[in-house]
Design an enzyme around this catalytic site. Structure first.
Site, short mmCIF file in Angstrom:
data_model
loop_
_atom_site.label_atom_id
_atom_site.label_comp_id
_atom_site.label_asym_id
_atom_site.label_seq_id
_atom_site.Cartn_x
_atom_site.Cartn_y
_atom_site.Cartn_z
N GLU B 391 43.67 37.73 34.24
CA GLU B 391 42.62 38.80 34.07
C GLU B 391 42.73 40.02 34.86
O GLU B 391 42.36 40.37 35.80
CB GLU B 391 41.03 38.15 34.48
CG GLU B 391 40.01 38.87 34.01
CD GLU B 391 39.46 39.95 35.00
OE1 GLU B 391 40.01 41.12 34.99
OE2 GLU B 391 38.87 39.56 35.84
N GLU B 400 46.21 48.17 34.96
CA GLU B 400 46.08 47.25 36.04
C GLU B 400 47.53 46.37 36.15
O GLU B 400 47.87 45.58 37.05
CB GLU B 400 45.24 46.51 36.39
CG GLU B 400 43.84 47.57 36.76
CD GLU B 400 42.74 46.66 37.08
OE1 GLU B 400 42.62 45.48 37.54
OE2 GLU B 400 41.66 47.26 37.69
#
Lengths: 591, 591
Positions: B391, B400
């Site tokens: 995640e 990210e």
């Protein structure tokens, strides 16, 4: 290069070649033919369609082929003309993106004088992004020339609007067989044209069989010479003849006028406006001013005419006399009018006073003249002036605070006396000048201040408009001003701010002017003022440019605020935003 | 104010009055009627037409009439509604210019809560200049409300494009009898509306004789409540009834959904995007993430479905396990699928590892789970994963560095194993939001970086478009991307950048989405990304917005570059310029 005594700069002519088997020999041959540089492909043609081909060979020649200084001075490196990083096919886009980067990297490594990029397509975001990355990192001395056909201004406009401003970026203008009409073509005079590329097929043959250009092309290219652009021609068999013809055109271009010759070193150079009220001028500055005999003759004539018209006039005060040129003009006028005049030469600069005192025992020996060291605003003389003479004009007329100074000098003038000048009016018009704007943003880094600049590489198809008017002696003591103008746009163009000028009536019809339409012949004391905006504004055809300028006064200072708006179809399409609020960046101190 | 338990903010309702003989009494009366503030003229009506009248009386009441805190909290000062500093008559212009300055100065002196300016004319350069001077100096806490009728968006647009960005400046939106059509009206949701002014004549009477608003007006005003705007009504005799009706509308506005309620404190607040690869997350950040039960249920369902579909799957690795919520979801999924699974919970953050070890002896006691302290890119396990769960999603999906991390974790997955998620796609659409843009420019002072922002006071009439796609395991290790989009503009509007979202396919049809059109119900882990541009771009009707975004990789970092162009009639009318070249302002470290 082609040195031509009539013109104080040199013409550089280069030759484009295919990928040469031996670049050293090719360069020697070109030099023997009097060419200054070669434009050569950066990579071998074998790779131009398939840069990703896998081979043992490197993709181009070694950098050992030439010594560094020859790469630096004599070689323009031409990127693969097929590169199209904006291809709609993702694979091709990626291929050409890599190739564009590799070629620029290689050109930087070689240290070629200029990196020549092919014309991108109109939708050139990826081309712009890659170029912008290099411009952001910066080049040491190299230039980037983007080849743009003369009829494709829109492509250049799109590219330069997307990339950040850079003094390294310019146009290699490719002359086309058919030139677009003048108002389309003339926009190029506001663009940073570094090179003029004249392909062989543009040339005709004259009766003697020599290559010549059509009249229209001659005129356009001669105008481009004035931008100090280099010239590139193809490597035809008659290249030497063509070079000779280009040199002939250069030699026979219209001569520079006196002002152009005088100012050549200042073309498009930004200077911070003088603040003589706050800072004492230096000797060198006086030196330059005093070279302008035209200005002093105008003053002499104005004083003479005033003396002739008013037989009682006798007392002449020169306020801000500097090193004395206007006082001398007054003395000459008195002699010519056979009037027994008394001249006061006043200045607040103690360094200028030294010169004035010296003059009393030299040039002015025996004259009825008195030197006064004082600020005109504080001097309490025993007698008052018939004629108060001043020269407190800045490039935008009132920007050296002539109104405020003369307000405080009102007490020096007799009832019925006059001021020379008796009126000053500033003028302005929108300016398209990528070069001046880029200098303001990248060199000076301050867009919210006006500059003095000998606007040269610029384009402005509009008549200048009257901005602020002042009369002397002034009927009021309010020197705040506001003016707003509309300039219709016929042909799409991009503007970068506005140019400021002035006209000052000395006496009756004797006028000093820096306004383009009425410029005093050969007078070179003032260059125009350039008011930049933070971002250029593209103005489509049918739009209207609205320029608003304020002269604001308060808290011991005077400043301008300005805004440029572009309206179309009754809507505000783009505003520059208000510049210099509260004089935060630029102001003129009253004391 | 009107506290309403259903809504976590309060409604402030004020009343407009004429110049009161006794402001203290008038305010008391209003408070007794439950009003929160008064809007009163700053000067006596005697002076409204002739502010330059010479009299002994001062032009307005004394500041002693009210204590400071009442001026600050309860009074809006309304400028003379006649001021028109853009009058074409120079004398009037000068008169109103002075008057506008005097009134603002006076309002600043009193410290009224808000200074209310009348609607300027469309050509409002001088109004803008005066306002801009005050905005440039800055206000301590006061707001400036400009009254703009709902059908006069163009005037507001012209004004805000001329003045510099300021968080002090907002609109007092005057509701008109006839509301323009929705697409015209809805542009207001991108503007900083601080107050909604509902004049008395807009109200109808219902069968019972009570004042009510037409349905269309009700809907619009209820939407405006969501911008936390205050409401102003006229001082009619039935003012209390009208106030009651406004409160009724407030109470009966559509409820906030779960995401809106959760995020109310973050509406239009800019946050710097997290960089969990370079910085270890803090406890509080984990806390907030873990509140989102929806997300973990989706993960649980995805793992469960994968186990059901593949009966040999047994080894589950959670890479970037944080404080364990996804590992817990995996354990639940295993139980539900009645599969004897082995879970590895890996994290590189030593602080999270402490929590994970604690879980082994508490929540996870007796479970087949192992905690690994390692960077997923370096871990060399003895067995490989059937399901690699991660995640690593940022607000724009890949920001990210999910692609780079999973690339380096490829070695952890068995042949035939899968990744959850198996696909991530970012999305974007242009955004009109004066508020978010102003925050980026004035508060953060950096326009060349994306922000995480719960976009609320914004307007975007376009469907979001797919931007970058990544599949896991990835078929290639090239994670550079480029996307370009065109959005047609029907109604003129001004855009301030674009919003970024993502959709991540966990397994088959189980998907996480922050894309407005497909947002996962009640999931609140991610706010949108806001990519600002240096200057807003006005887009006329018939134009096309072109957004190009690049994901660039190199030298140990990943960054975005972006540009917004506005095209019309085949020409580039305006470019935002390329943003963030070479990642100069914003980049994400790979290590």
């Amino acid at each position: 290069m082609f040195p031509c005594p009539e013109f104080p700069w040199q013409l550089y002519v280069g030759k484009e070649t295919n990928y040469p088997a031996n670049i050293q020999q090719e360069l020697q041959k070109a030099v023997n033919e009097s060419f200054d540089f070669l434009r050569v492909p950066l990579s071998h043609p074998r790779y131009s369609q398939h840069p990703d081909i896998k081979r043992n060979n490197a993709f181009t020649r070694s950098d050992f082929c030439l010594p560094s200084d020859q790469w630096n001075n004599c070689i323009q490196g031409k990127c693969n003309p097929n590169i199209n990083p904006d291809s709609s096919c993702p694979k091709l886009r990626e291929k050409w993106e890599k190739e564009m980067g590799r070629q620029i990297d290689w050109a930087v490594h070689l240290g070629v004088n200029a990196i020549v990029l092919p014309t991108p397509q109109l939708h050139c975001t990826n081309f712009a992004r890659i170029l912008n990355q290099y411009l952001e990192k910066g080049f040491y001395y190299q230039k980037v020339h983007v080849e743009i056909p003369a009829d494709k201004w829109e492509i250049w406009n799109a590219l330069r609007c997307m990339v950040g401003p850079s003094t390294a970026l310019g146009v290699s203008l490719v002359i086309t067989k058919e030139l677009p009409e003048e108002k389309i073509l003339d926009r190029w005079f506001g663009e940073p044209i570094m090179n003029v590329h004249i392909p062989r097929h543009i040339f005709l043959k004259n009766k003697q069989g020599f290559p010549v250009l059509p009249k229209e092309h001659q005129v356009f290219i001669q105008k481009l010479f004035k931008l100090k652009a280099s010239v590139l021609i193809g490597s035809a068999r008659d290249a030497e003849q063509i070079r000779g013809y280009i040199c002939y055109l250069f030699k026979n271009q219209p001569r520079l006028n006196k002002i152009q010759s005088f100012s050549i070193d200042y073309w498009d150079n930004l200077q911070i406006p003088l603040q003589p009220l706050m800072h004492n001028l230096e000797s060198m500055t006086y030196d330059i001013f005093e070279k302008d005999t035209v200005k002093y003759l105008l003053y002499e004539n104005a004083i003479y005419s005033a003396l002739k018209d008013n037989e009682n006039y006798r007392i002449i005060m020169v306020v801000g006399a500097g090193r004395g040129p206007i006082a001398s003009a007054a003395l000459r006028a008195g002699r010519k009018a056979q009037r027994n005049i008394k001249v006061y030469a006043l200045d607040k600069n103690p360094n200028a006073i030294v010169t004035l005192y010296n003059l009393l025992s030299t040039d002015w020996a025996g004259e009825n003249i008195e030197v006064i060291e004082s600020d005109m605003r504080e001097w309490k003389p025993e007698e008052k002036a018939d004629i108060l003479v001043s020269e407190l004009l800045g490039s935008f007329g009132d920007n050296e605070l002539e109104p405020e100074c003369l307000e405080c000098a009102k007490h020096l003038v007799k009832e019925g006396g006059i001021s020379i000048p008796c009126e000053s009016i500033s003028y302005l018009s929108p300016v398209s000048s990528q070069k001046n704007w880029t200098n303001a943003i990248t060199v000076e880094k301050v867009p919210e201040t006006p500059y003095v600049s000998m606007l040269h590489n610029f384009y402005s198809p509009w008549t200048t408009q009257k901005c602020f008017q002042f009369n002397y002696p002034s009927p009021s003591s309010n020197y705040s001003r506001f003016s707003s103008f509309k300039f219709p746009v016929a042909t799409p163009l991009t503007i970068h701010g506005f140019g400021g000028y002035f006209e000052s009536k000395l006496y009756k019809d004797i006028t000093l002017s820096t306004v383009p339409e009425t410029h005093s012949k050969d007078m070179c004391s003032w260059f125009p003022m350039y008011f930049p905006i933070k971002e250029p504004i593209f103005c489509p055809g049918g739009s209207e440019i609205e320029i608003s300028v304020w002269r604001c006064c308060g808290s011991g200072k005077v400043w301008y605020e300005w805004v440029i708006n572009m309206w179309k179809d009754g809507m505000l399409y783009k505003s520059s935003g208000l510049h210099n609020p509260n004089g935060k960046t630029y102001w003129i101190g009253v004391r």
